[in-house]
Design a protein around this motif. Sequence first.
Motif, PDB file in Angstrom:
ATOM      1  N   THR A 289      33.488  18.794  71.366  1.00 43.52           N
ATOM      2  CA  THR A 289      33.405  18.676  69.857  1.00 43.52           C
ATOM      3  C   THR A 289      32.583  19.877  69.351  1.00 43.52           C
ATOM      4  O   THR A 289      32.027  20.599  70.536  1.00 43.52           O
ATOM      5  CB  THR A 289      32.472  17.347  69.548  1.00 43.52           C
ATOM      6  N   ILE A 290      32.270  20.103  68.340  1.00 44.46           N
ATOM      7  CA  ILE A 290      31.515  21.243  67.782  1.00 44.46           C
ATOM      8  C   ILE A 290      29.845  21.147  68.331  1.00 44.46           C
ATOM      9  O   ILE A 290      29.298  22.043  68.701  1.00 44.46           O
ATOM     10  CB  ILE A 290      31.491  21.590  66.478  1.00 44.46           C
ATOM     11  N   GLU A 291      29.513  19.814  68.397  1.00 46.05           N
ATOM     12  CA  GLU A 291      28.282  19.665  69.123  1.00 46.05           C
ATOM     13  C   GLU A 291      27.949  20.210  70.611  1.00 46.05           C
ATOM     14  O   GLU A 291      27.027  20.589  70.797  1.00 46.05           O
ATOM     15  CB  GLU A 291      27.767  18.137  68.938  1.00 46.05           C
TER      16      GLU A 291
ATOM     17  N   LYS B 260      43.524   8.657  69.700  1.00 43.85           N
ATOM     18  CA  LYS B 260      44.245   9.744  70.570  1.00 43.85           C
ATOM     19  C   LYS B 260      43.292   9.550  71.827  1.00 43.85           C
ATOM     20  O   LYS B 260      42.154   9.312  71.875  1.00 43.85           O
ATOM     21  CB  LYS B 260      44.033  11.216  70.335  1.00 43.85           C
ATOM     22  N   PRO B 261      43.687  10.056  73.203  1.00 41.17           N
ATOM     23  CA  PRO B 261      43.057  10.488  74.070  1.00 41.17           C
ATOM     24  C   PRO B 261      41.903  11.292  73.649  1.00 41.17           C
ATOM     25  O   PRO B 261      42.140  12.368  73.158  1.00 41.17           O
ATOM     26  CB  PRO B 261      43.850  11.094  75.292  1.00 41.17           C
ATOM     27  N   SER B 262      40.726  10.913  74.285  1.00 41.21           N
ATOM     28  CA  SER B 262      39.399  11.762  74.029  1.00 41.21           C
ATOM     29  C   SER B 262      38.984  11.372  72.271  1.00 41.21           C
ATOM     30  O   SER B 262      38.188  12.349  72.067  1.00 41.21           O
ATOM     31  CB  SER B 262      39.499  13.178  74.272  1.00 41.21           C
ATOM     32  N   GLY B 263      39.769  10.765  71.849  1.00 40.65           N
ATOM     33  CA  GLY B 263      39.232  10.237  70.463  1.00 40.65           C
ATOM     34  C   GLY B 263      37.882   9.806  70.192  1.00 40.65           C
ATOM     35  O   GLY B 263      37.506   9.174  71.078  1.00 40.65           O
ATOM     36  N   ILE B 264      37.318   9.992  69.084  1.00 41.80           N
ATOM     37  CA  ILE B 264      35.776   9.351  69.207  1.00 41.80           C
ATOM     38  C   ILE B 264      35.685   8.242  67.983  1.00 41.80           C
ATOM     39  O   ILE B 264      36.296   8.269  67.289  1.00 41.80           O
ATOM     40  CB  ILE B 264      34.778  10.433  68.538  1.00 41.80           C
ATOM     41  N   PHE B 265      35.018   6.967  68.541  1.00 36.47           N
ATOM     42  CA  PHE B 265      34.705   6.047  68.005  1.00 36.47           C
ATOM     43  C   PHE B 265      33.322   6.077  67.467  1.00 36.47           C
ATOM     44  O   PHE B 265      32.383   6.685  68.088  1.00 36.47           O
ATOM     45  CB  PHE B 265      34.738   4.673  68.900  1.00 36.47           C
TER      46      PHE B 265
ATOM     47  N   TYR C 294      25.640  13.182  59.506  1.00 38.62           N
ATOM     48  CA  TYR C 294      25.502  13.158  61.105  1.00 38.62           C
ATOM     49  C   TYR C 294      26.801  12.368  61.656  1.00 38.62           C
ATOM     50  O   TYR C 294      27.340  13.042  62.702  1.00 38.62           O
ATOM     51  CB  TYR C 294      24.218  12.347  61.293  1.00 38.62           C
ATOM     52  N   ILE C 295      27.171  11.497  60.995  1.00 38.07           N
ATOM     53  CA  ILE C 295      28.544  10.527  61.439  1.00 38.07           C
ATOM     54  C   ILE C 295      29.431  11.713  61.542  1.00 38.07           C
ATOM     55  O   ILE C 295      30.321  11.709  62.382  1.00 38.07           O
ATOM     56  CB  ILE C 295      28.832   9.507  60.463  1.00 38.07           C
ATOM     57  N   CYS C 296      29.581  12.363  60.335  1.00 43.40           N
ATOM     58  CA  CYS C 296      30.851  13.574  60.357  1.00 43.40           C
ATOM     59  C   CYS C 296      30.930  14.651  61.435  1.00 43.40           C
ATOM     60  O   CYS C 296      31.995  14.820  61.999  1.00 43.40           O
ATOM     61  CB  CYS C 296      30.639  14.163  58.990  1.00 43.40           C
ATOM     62  N   MET C 297      29.766  15.066  61.703  1.00 40.84           N
ATOM     63  CA  MET C 297      29.452  15.861  63.245  1.00 40.84           C
ATOM     64  C   MET C 297      29.973  14.992  64.389  1.00 40.84           C
ATOM     65  O   MET C 297      30.592  15.681  65.035  1.00 40.84           O
ATOM     66  CB  MET C 297      28.093  16.222  63.036  1.00 40.84           C
ATOM     67  N   LYS C 298      29.217  14.051  64.588  1.00 39.87           N
ATOM     68  CA  LYS C 298      29.620  13.197  65.922  1.00 39.87           C
ATOM     69  C   LYS C 298      30.830  12.943  66.041  1.00 39.87           C
ATOM     70  O   LYS C 298      31.639  12.620  67.123  1.00 39.87           O
ATOM     71  CB  LYS C 298      28.733  12.060  65.797  1.00 39.87           C
ATOM     72  N   LEU C 299      31.605  12.654  64.867  1.00 37.17           N
ATOM     73  CA  LEU C 299      33.201  12.216  65.018  1.00 37.17           C
ATOM     74  C   LEU C 299      33.940  13.658  65.118  1.00 37.17           C
ATOM     75  O   LEU C 299      35.134  13.524  65.024  1.00 37.17           O
ATOM     76  CB  LEU C 299      33.605  11.556  63.664  1.00 37.17           C
ATOM     77  N   ASN C 300      33.374  14.866  64.884  1.00 32.06           N
ATOM     78  CA  ASN C 300      34.022  16.127  65.062  1.00 32.06           C
ATOM     79  C   ASN C 300      34.852  16.400  64.100  1.00 32.06           C
ATOM     80  O   ASN C 300      35.928  16.994  64.397  1.00 32.06           O
ATOM     81  CB  ASN C 300      34.508  16.163  66.629  1.00 32.06           C
ATOM     82  N   LEU C 301      34.692  15.903  62.937  1.00 28.92           N
ATOM     83  CA  LEU C 301      35.665  16.074  61.730  1.00 28.92           C
ATOM     84  C   LEU C 301      35.683  17.517  61.237  1.00 28.92           C
ATOM     85  O   LEU C 301      34.723  18.222  61.414  1.00 28.92           O
ATOM     86  CB  LEU C 301      35.344  15.187  60.598  1.00 28.92           C
ATOM     87  N   LYS C 302      36.803  18.041  60.976  1.00 33.83           N
ATOM     88  CA  LYS C 302      37.033  19.576  60.523  1.00 33.83           C
ATOM     89  C   LYS C 302      38.288  19.362  59.789  1.00 33.83           C
ATOM     90  O   LYS C 302      39.005  18.354  59.788  1.00 33.83           O
ATOM     91  CB  LYS C 302      37.259  20.143  61.657  1.00 33.83           C
TER      92      LYS C 302
END
Lengths: 249, 249, 249, 249
Positions: free
Chosen positions: A59-61, B182-187, B82-90
């Motif tokens: 991730t970006i983090e 997806k594999p490696s997807g974030i919850f 912070y949630i948007c970052m941890k979910l690695n959204l872009k």
Amino acid sequence: MEKISDGSYVVIIYRDRKYLKKVKKGDLFSGKGGNIPYDEIIGRDFGIKYGEYLIFKPTIEDVVMLGIKRETQIVYPKDGFYICMKLNLKNGSKLLEIGTGSGALTLLFSRACGPNGKVVSLEKEERHYKNAKRNLETYCELKNVALILGDVTNCREKEFDACFVDVREPWSLMQYVRESLKPSGIFGTIIPTTNQISDTLKGLQDGFGDIEVMEILLRKYKTLPERVRPFDRMVAHTGYLVFARKVKE
Amino acid sequence: MEKISDGSYVVIIYRDRKYLKKVKKGDLFSGKGGNIPYDEIIGRDFGIKYGEYLIFKPTIEDVVMLGIKRETQIVYPKDGFYICMKLNLKNGSKLLEIGTGSGALTLLFSRACGPNGKVVSLEKEERHYKNAKRNLETYCELKNVALILGDVTNCREKEFDACFVDVREPWSLMQYVRESLKPSGIFGTIIPTTNQISDTLKGLQDGFGDIEVMEILLRKYKTLPERVRPFDRMVAHTGYLVFARKVKE
Amino acid sequence: MEKISDGSYVVIIYRDRKYLKKVKKGDLFSGKGGNIPYDEIIGRDFGIKYGEYLIFKPTIEDVVMLGIKRETQIVYPKDGFYICMKLNLKNGSKLLEIGTGSGALTLLFSRACGPNGKVVSLEKEERHYKNAKRNLETYCELKNVALILGDVTNCREKEFDACFVDVREPWSLMQYVRESLKPSGIFGTIIPTTNQISDTLKGLQDGFGDIEVMEILLRKYKTLPERVRPFDRMVAHTGYLVFARKVKE
Amino acid sequence: MEKISDGSYVVIIYRDRKYLKKVKKGDLFSGKGGNIPYDEIIGRDFGIKYGEYLIFKPTIEDVVMLGIKRETQIVYPKDGFYICMKLNLKNGSKLLEIGTGSGALTLLFSRACGPNGKVVSLEKEERHYKNAKRNLETYCELKNVALILGDVTNCREKEFDACFVDVREPWSLMQYVRESLKPSGIFGTIIPTTNQISDTLKGLQDGFGDIEVMEILLRKYKTLPERVRPFDRMVAHTGYLVFARKVKE
């Protein structure tokens, strides 16, 4: 679906250790949990177990915390993402960053400003500029960053939506910052000491409004369901954040 | 450059009060600092003074805090970003949100996933669904949100990059969440009590890794340069955040 | 064993409300949970139920928070008890307090210095002095406090074990404080702003060592076993504490 | 006035290091700042410089943090002093401590209960009992502590003003605690996990009132007047505190 391939970056986790690595055909990763010959994971999905290791897509983090080479104190993600929100960044935003440092925040800004946005980032120390350049070349997803070696006299561009300043004396730049911003444009800075808060607030007395000062604290917890509790120690301080919006006189 | 026009949203600030308003020709704003006939500001820049008022262009934080109609407890911006970052959204990310609530977080997700991304958001209470729909129609910048009235049985889509759950018992949905990612997807989830942390951690024991639990504290400071100090009171708790990444079994 | 009697102080609790009252024969307490005729509780133990009320013997925290009449900002118990420790108070200690205020901290100091100790407390505002005097007459357990109307010129006593200063500009008194303390004696102060931290630290540069600055945060939790979580809001700031020990030149 | 003598305890400070030492004729202290032959300081005041060292008279905090031998996790002073206040300890109080551990808190309790008070402290592990005994013999100022090797079946004394429990499962002892306390007597405990908060709260549902749960956070600041800021890292968690008062059924 995307697979691990030669040249992919991966995050490798072993217990409480994390590594960011570039997969290389014929090479191997060696850590406390044993070896991972990269050839054995090339072609597989991200999000897999390998022995006691877990292998994820970064991730970006992960990139900010584990990947970029640091020659300066970086802005931590907990602050970085809050900054992106306070600066109201979105796809299409045009941002000026004064003080690239190692480029950690620049990476976040690049993502937040999106494919239609633009980040102009100034760094006056050649050594930091070169390091940030390498970091951005390695990890930046978008081609929306203009990295400039120089100080504010080297950027005559104006009409920025937002401006973030990460230098020791942000108050010395307020006149320039005001002129660079669109009306209603947003200024932000991060500073480690309360003395700097005072000075920055004084620098904002003319031509800015909606001034805010805050800090963000991140407290992490252990993950045993029967023993939920915070970790014993935490980062107690990174920096104070100051934001303001430009007011037309 | 963008000017205040009939139909623009503006943030009006008077001392420590903030209002989000829609400018309407012929109408006026009336507050503690007197009236603002909108006709007098139409055609002018954002970022201006009007008497003792300051008038700015709204940020997404303004919209979340002042604009959206709340029928549920909302996720605050300090947590949302912070949630948007941890979910690695872009730009381009595909996100599943379970529990739209009032749509505050959905607005942030929409922006973070960008014009090439997609947000699918499920809300099973019709009343909340309708309210969230109105909020999104009014304030959402992008057409990348699919709001669905229903529960997880109403979304058979898969291959999400990330999934955020904001319901009382996130652990009851973990099987579904895993299959959707997806594999490696974030919850991720946000929960108010420590008992829910325990239950969520138990729900993550199979098929997830890199589990993290944390909370974000925002401490605001007063802005007099000669008297720098935190405000007397603060929000002490919004929710605990839990994140994990999907591991292929 | 001690019983509730005519003239006893009691703490009466009804849900999340607390009252400190003096029991008076023939009188009654009237609150949200109905009346308590004092005659019905006189002669009974402390620690009883009366209807929906709970009736306890007051602690010093109850007295400080509910009993004393406040004409000034008081020092809260969370800070007050930490201060007593940092000043190393014990039975027999001799303490100088500069700035009695409402006497909240004086009550704690009196207890901490014990029957063989002594507290000299200076207050220069006559109104505050009178109020503090009344508070101490009503609530102080020991006869070890000398309350003086006046400033530092009104106390020529020396050889104090510790000195606590609660005035706006503690740094202006440092010379006097040093002369009043025994060698190795401890200075403390509480100040609301970071600017005052700077000025106090400057005032401590000569003749003091082991300088420490800190703040104490108290975070309270709700008490439902199935829903453990912090309260929504908390006191975010009372004051910064500074301590130092006298060094002989 | 008290002087440093053969057998005195002293705190020796060198920059950010602190040592608690017993002065011994003919011996010397050796540290990063060079040697201190004790004979050169015997007969002098506390609160002096010796080369780059500062030498002070120890406080109870120094003793707890630097002096006592730890065989268990100790209760830190920031919590210890708050506990003494919540238990309403004063000269004359009679306190029961269940779980002596290393005796750190027992030292504070002894001081708080004063020369007319009494502390009964139970420790069932012989090893911890012996260690605590040594710590108390070395550092306890008063003869008011009865240290008992055993569990609650070994103390039949009753009518305690307060009872503090520092064991893994405080809820298993609540019946005994209630019987040991005076009416309106105060129970307290410190527990590291939120699961234990839940269990303790369940154990308090009968026969207790005014239940409170909280945690105390101590944030330290650097002491350069021109650069006021918190230290980078802090202790983020020691334990949650639970208090309640006995209610007669």
